[in-house]
Design a protein around this motif. Structure first.
Motif, PDB file in Angstrom:
ATOM      1  N   LEU A 135     -13.616  37.449 -93.356  1.00 30.05           N
ATOM      2  CA  LEU A 135     -12.455  37.483 -92.463  1.00 30.05           C
ATOM      3  C   LEU A 135     -11.705  38.796 -92.603  1.00 30.05           C
ATOM      4  CD1 LEU A 135     -11.144  33.819 -92.866  1.00 30.05           C
ATOM      5  CD2 LEU A 135     -12.463  34.786 -90.971  1.00 30.05           C
ATOM      6  N   ALA A 136     -11.678  39.355 -93.803  1.00 31.86           N
ATOM      7  CA  ALA A 136     -11.009  40.647 -94.004  1.00 31.86           C
ATOM      8  C   ALA A 136     -11.706  41.746 -93.218  1.00 31.86           C
ATOM      9  CB  ALA A 136     -10.985  40.995 -95.489  1.00 31.86           C
ATOM     10  N   SER A 137     -13.034  41.711 -93.202  1.00 34.43           N
ATOM     11  CA  SER A 137     -13.790  42.705 -92.450  1.00 34.43           C
ATOM     12  C   SER A 137     -13.608  42.527 -90.949  1.00 34.43           C
ATOM     13  CB  SER A 137     -15.274  42.614 -92.813  1.00 34.43           C
ATOM     14  OG  SER A 137     -16.016  43.601 -92.138  1.00 34.43           O
ATOM     15  N   VAL A 138     -13.557  41.283 -90.488  1.00 38.34           N
ATOM     16  CA  VAL A 138     -13.282  41.018 -89.073  1.00 38.34           C
ATOM     17  C   VAL A 138     -11.923  41.592 -88.680  1.00 38.34           C
ATOM     18  CG1 VAL A 138     -12.844  39.231 -87.352  1.00 38.34           C
ATOM     19  CG2 VAL A 138     -14.731  38.966 -88.963  1.00 38.34           C
ATOM     20  N   ALA A 139     -10.925  41.353 -89.526  1.00 40.06           N
ATOM     21  CA  ALA A 139      -9.572  41.845 -89.246  1.00 40.06           C
ATOM     22  C   ALA A 139      -9.543  43.369 -89.160  1.00 40.06           C
ATOM     23  CB  ALA A 139      -8.609  41.356 -90.325  1.00 40.06           C
ATOM     24  N   ARG A 140     -10.301  44.038 -90.020  1.00 41.50           N
ATOM     25  CA  ARG A 140     -10.327  45.502 -90.031  1.00 41.50           C
ATOM     26  C   ARG A 140     -10.994  46.088 -88.788  1.00 41.50           C
ATOM     27  NH1 ARG A 140     -11.896  44.897 -95.419  1.00 41.50           N
ATOM     28  NH2 ARG A 140     -14.057  45.448 -94.890  1.00 41.50           N
ATOM     29  N   THR A 141     -11.964  45.359 -88.230  1.00 40.49           N
ATOM     30  CA  THR A 141     -12.747  45.905 -87.116  1.00 40.49           C
ATOM     31  C   THR A 141     -12.414  45.250 -85.779  1.00 40.49           C
ATOM     32  OG1 THR A 141     -14.567  44.337 -87.532  1.00 40.49           O
ATOM     33  CG2 THR A 141     -14.643  46.464 -88.675  1.00 40.49           C
ATOM     34  N   LEU A 142     -11.374  44.451 -85.744  1.00 38.12           N
ATOM     35  CA  LEU A 142     -11.028  43.673 -84.554  1.00 38.12           C
ATOM     36  C   LEU A 142     -10.822  44.547 -83.325  1.00 38.12           C
ATOM     37  CD1 LEU A 142     -10.566  40.597 -84.101  1.00 38.12           C
ATOM     38  CD2 LEU A 142      -8.127  41.027 -84.370  1.00 38.12           C
ATOM     39  N   HIS A 143     -10.312  45.760 -83.517  1.00 36.42           N
ATOM     40  CA  HIS A 143     -10.017  46.655 -82.402  1.00 36.42           C
ATOM     41  C   HIS A 143     -11.137  47.661 -82.126  1.00 36.42           C
ATOM     42  CE1 HIS A 143      -5.697  45.560 -81.829  1.00 36.42           C
ATOM     43  NE2 HIS A 143      -5.848  45.134 -83.074  1.00 36.42           N
ATOM     44  N   ASP A 144     -12.237  47.573 -82.871  1.00 36.99           N
ATOM     45  CA  ASP A 144     -13.347  48.498 -82.668  1.00 36.99           C
ATOM     46  C   ASP A 144     -14.243  48.044 -81.514  1.00 36.99           C
ATOM     47  OD1 ASP A 144     -12.425  49.961 -84.798  1.00 36.99           O
ATOM     48  OD2 ASP A 144     -13.830  49.103 -86.244  1.00 36.99           O
ATOM     49  N   ASP A 145     -15.188  48.917 -81.128  1.00 40.76           N
ATOM     50  CA  ASP A 145     -16.116  48.513 -80.076  1.00 40.76           C
ATOM     51  C   ASP A 145     -17.176  47.578 -80.663  1.00 40.76           C
ATOM     52  OD1 ASP A 145     -18.293  49.994 -81.205  1.00 40.76           O
ATOM     53  OD2 ASP A 145     -17.602  51.799 -80.186  1.00 40.76           O
ATOM     54  N   ALA A 146     -18.023  47.033 -79.783  1.00 39.38           N
ATOM     55  CA  ALA A 146     -18.960  45.987 -80.195  1.00 39.38           C
ATOM     56  C   ALA A 146     -19.941  46.446 -81.254  1.00 39.38           C
ATOM     57  CB  ALA A 146     -19.716  45.474 -78.970  1.00 39.38           C
ATOM     58  N   THR A 147     -20.285  47.725 -81.273  1.00 41.88           N
ATOM     59  CA  THR A 147     -21.268  48.219 -82.243  1.00 41.88           C
ATOM     60  C   THR A 147     -20.691  48.363 -83.644  1.00 41.88           C
ATOM     61  OG1 THR A 147     -20.762  50.550 -81.750  1.00 41.88           O
ATOM     62  CG2 THR A 147     -22.485  49.477 -80.444  1.00 41.88           C
ATOM     63  N   ARG A 148     -19.355  48.337 -83.768  1.00 48.94           N
ATOM     64  CA  ARG A 148     -18.712  48.550 -85.068  1.00 48.94           C
ATOM     65  C   ARG A 148     -18.017  47.295 -85.594  1.00 48.94           C
ATOM     66  NH1 ARG A 148     -17.657  53.784 -86.540  1.00 48.94           N
ATOM     67  NH2 ARG A 148     -15.667  53.174 -87.480  1.00 48.94           N
ATOM     68  N   ARG A 149     -17.853  46.275 -84.760  1.00 48.49           N
ATOM     69  CA  ARG A 149     -17.155  45.077 -85.199  1.00 48.49           C
ATOM     70  C   ARG A 149     -18.027  44.255 -86.150  1.00 48.49           C
ATOM     71  NH1 ARG A 149     -15.519  44.683 -79.642  1.00 48.49           N
ATOM     72  NH2 ARG A 149     -17.036  43.017 -79.285  1.00 48.49           N
ATOM     73  N   THR A 150     -17.369  43.511 -87.014  1.00 49.91           N
ATOM     74  CA  THR A 150     -18.060  42.606 -87.929  1.00 49.91           C
ATOM     75  C   THR A 150     -18.316  41.277 -87.235  1.00 49.91           C
ATOM     76  OG1 THR A 150     -17.053  43.594 -89.886  1.00 49.91           O
ATOM     77  CG2 THR A 150     -17.909  41.359 -90.116  1.00 49.91           C
ATOM     78  N   GLY A 151     -19.576  40.924 -87.110  1.00 48.91           N
ATOM     79  CA  GLY A 151     -19.941  39.646 -86.523  1.00 48.91           C
ATOM     80  C   GLY A 151     -20.738  38.826 -87.515  1.00 48.91           C
ATOM     81  N   CYS A 152     -20.992  37.583 -87.173  1.00 45.21           N
ATOM     82  CA  CYS A 152     -21.782  36.719 -88.051  1.00 45.21           C
ATOM     83  C   CYS A 152     -23.028  36.246 -87.307  1.00 45.21           C
ATOM     84  CB  CYS A 152     -20.961  35.517 -88.516  1.00 45.21           C
ATOM     85  SG  CYS A 152     -21.832  34.544 -89.781  1.00 45.21           S
ATOM     86  N   PHE A 153     -24.193  36.629 -87.805  1.00 49.22           N
ATOM     87  CA  PHE A 153     -25.473  36.195 -87.269  1.00 49.22           C
ATOM     88  C   PHE A 153     -26.064  35.142 -88.215  1.00 49.22           C
ATOM     89  CE2 PHE A 153     -24.921  40.361 -85.426  1.00 49.22           C
ATOM     90  CZ  PHE A 153     -25.484  40.269 -84.166  1.00 49.22           C
ATOM     91  N   VAL A 154     -26.292  33.954 -87.701  1.00 45.32           N
ATOM     92  CA  VAL A 154     -26.845  32.861 -88.507  1.00 45.32           C
ATOM     93  C   VAL A 154     -28.232  32.502 -87.981  1.00 45.32           C
ATOM     94  CG1 VAL A 154     -26.551  30.474 -89.288  1.00 45.32           C
ATOM     95  CG2 VAL A 154     -24.545  31.945 -88.967  1.00 45.32           C
ATOM     96  N   TYR A 155     -29.188  32.394 -88.893  1.00 49.40           N
ATOM     97  CA  TYR A 155     -30.573  32.077 -88.558  1.00 49.40           C
ATOM     98  C   TYR A 155     -30.996  30.798 -89.272  1.00 49.40           C
ATOM     99  CZ  TYR A 155     -30.675  37.017 -87.246  1.00 49.40           C
ATOM    100  OH  TYR A 155     -30.403  38.229 -86.670  1.00 49.40           O
ATOM    101  N   LYS A 156     -31.970  30.123 -88.710  1.00 50.64           N
ATOM    102  CA  LYS A 156     -32.591  29.016 -89.443  1.00 50.64           C
ATOM    103  C   LYS A 156     -33.430  29.614 -90.562  1.00 50.64           C
ATOM    104  CE  LYS A 156     -34.342  27.111 -85.656  1.00 50.64           C
ATOM    105  NZ  LYS A 156     -34.993  26.118 -84.750  1.00 50.64           N
ATOM    106  N   ALA A 157     -33.319  29.043 -91.739  1.00 48.75           N
ATOM    107  CA  ALA A 157     -33.943  29.636 -92.927  1.00 48.75           C
ATOM    108  C   ALA A 157     -35.461  29.730 -92.806  1.00 48.75           C
ATOM    109  CB  ALA A 157     -33.563  28.836 -94.169  1.00 48.75           C
ATOM    110  N   ASP A 158     -36.084  28.800 -92.108  1.00 47.36           N
ATOM    111  CA  ASP A 158     -37.548  28.785 -92.037  1.00 47.36           C
ATOM    112  C   ASP A 158     -38.087  29.476 -90.797  1.00 47.36           C
ATOM    113  OD1 ASP A 158     -36.721  26.997 -90.136  1.00 47.36           O
ATOM    114  OD2 ASP A 158     -37.996  25.331 -90.798  1.00 47.36           O
ATOM    115  N   ASP A 159     -37.245  30.207 -90.075  1.00 47.90           N
ATOM    116  CA  ASP A 159     -37.671  30.866 -88.840  1.00 47.90           C
ATOM    117  C   ASP A 159     -37.778  32.369 -89.067  1.00 47.90           C
ATOM    118  OD1 ASP A 159     -37.990  30.572 -85.734  1.00 47.90           O
ATOM    119  OD2 ASP A 159     -36.659  32.292 -86.054  1.00 47.90           O
ATOM    120  N   ASP A 160     -38.867  32.975 -88.609  1.00 45.00           N
ATOM    121  CA  ASP A 160     -39.056  34.409 -88.777  1.00 45.00           C
ATOM    122  C   ASP A 160     -39.158  35.145 -87.447  1.00 45.00           C
ATOM    123  OD1 ASP A 160     -41.503  33.536 -87.915  1.00 45.00           O
ATOM    124  OD2 ASP A 160     -42.653  34.261 -89.647  1.00 45.00           O
ATOM    125  N   SER A 161     -38.625  34.547 -86.376  1.00 42.22           N
ATOM    126  CA  SER A 161     -38.695  35.171 -85.056  1.00 42.22           C
ATOM    127  C   SER A 161     -37.730  36.339 -84.912  1.00 42.22           C
ATOM    128  CB  SER A 161     -38.378  34.135 -83.968  1.00 42.22           C
ATOM    129  OG  SER A 161     -37.011  33.735 -84.038  1.00 42.22           O
TER     130      SER A 161
END
Length: 217
Positions: free
Chosen positions: A76-102
């Motif tokens: 959340l601290a990183s999100v707060a720091r990058t909230l005003h940045d463009d999409a390439t610099r913002r902190t996002g969360c990517f979640v994957y299924k553990a058994d998927d390698d796609s």
């Protein structure tokens, strides 16, 4: 037009991120990520309802994350720091299924500061059976199980500029989502993370996001 451009940009970023993960895995440069529970992903921002929703979306209890190559990962601290940045610099969360390698994320969540917010008054949106609106924040909509958008009031500053709103988005990869999932599931996840961020930013009262998600229409 600006909102459409932001959406396209976000989807393009998701495609690039997926390609990056795939290429890294093929080259052997991608380090093995630890297996996480639904309660542990995205800096443990999911409440009980949201963890159940994520497990239903993936039809699994085991997940992993990709941090876009940043060593600190999502916080959340990183999100707060990058909230005003463009999409390439913002902190996002990517979640994957553990058994998927796609290389296709189950969910991709992003937050950005914005001076404007959408309103559910578009005739095309109202006529779209896949568009579901929710009485949450200033605007909340899901598009089937493909995406969720939530705007909420939260004043933040970037230098001398004060921005009154935060836009939260969640995108999913159709080939990763279980048939057990529905639009309410992805809004439940996005709302829980938005509530956690509003507390961190000190705008919880201003945002007034509910603890439970209900469907408006």
């Amino acid at each position: 037009m600006k909102l459409l451009t932001q959406s396209v940009s976000r989807k393009s970023l998701l495609a690039v991120a997926a390609l990056t993960v795939t290429l890294s895995a093929c080259s052997g440069d991608e380090q093995q990520k630890p297996t996480l529970s639904a309660a542990q992903v995205c800096a443990s921002t999911l409440d009980e309802s949201a963890t159940a929703a994520l497990e239903r979306m993936g039809n699994t209890k085991n997940f992993r994350e990709n941090y876009r190559g940043t060593p600190e990962g999502f916080s959340l601290a990183s999100v707060a720091r990058t909230l005003h940045d463009d999409a390439t610099r913002r902190t996002g969360c990517f979640v994957y299924k553990a058994d998927d390698d796609s290389g296709h994320p189950l969910v991709d969540v992003d937050f950005s500061a914005t001076a404007m917010h959408a309103k559910p008054n578009s005739p095309s949106e109202a006529a779209d059976p896949d568009s579901i609106f929710y009485p949450i924040g200033l605007y909340a909509k899901t598009q089937s199980t493909n995406s969720a958008t939530l705007y909420f009031a939260c004043s933040t500053r970037d230098g001398n500029t004060e921005t009154p709103y935060v836009k939260a988005t969640l995108y999913s990869s159709p080939d990763q989502v279980s048939t057990k999932a529905n639009g309410k599931d992805i809004m439940t996840i996005l709302n829980a993370m938005s509530r956690a961020l509003s507390r961190h930013l000190g705008c919880e009262s201003e945002a007034a996001l509910p603890p439970q998600v209900t469907v408006g229409n």
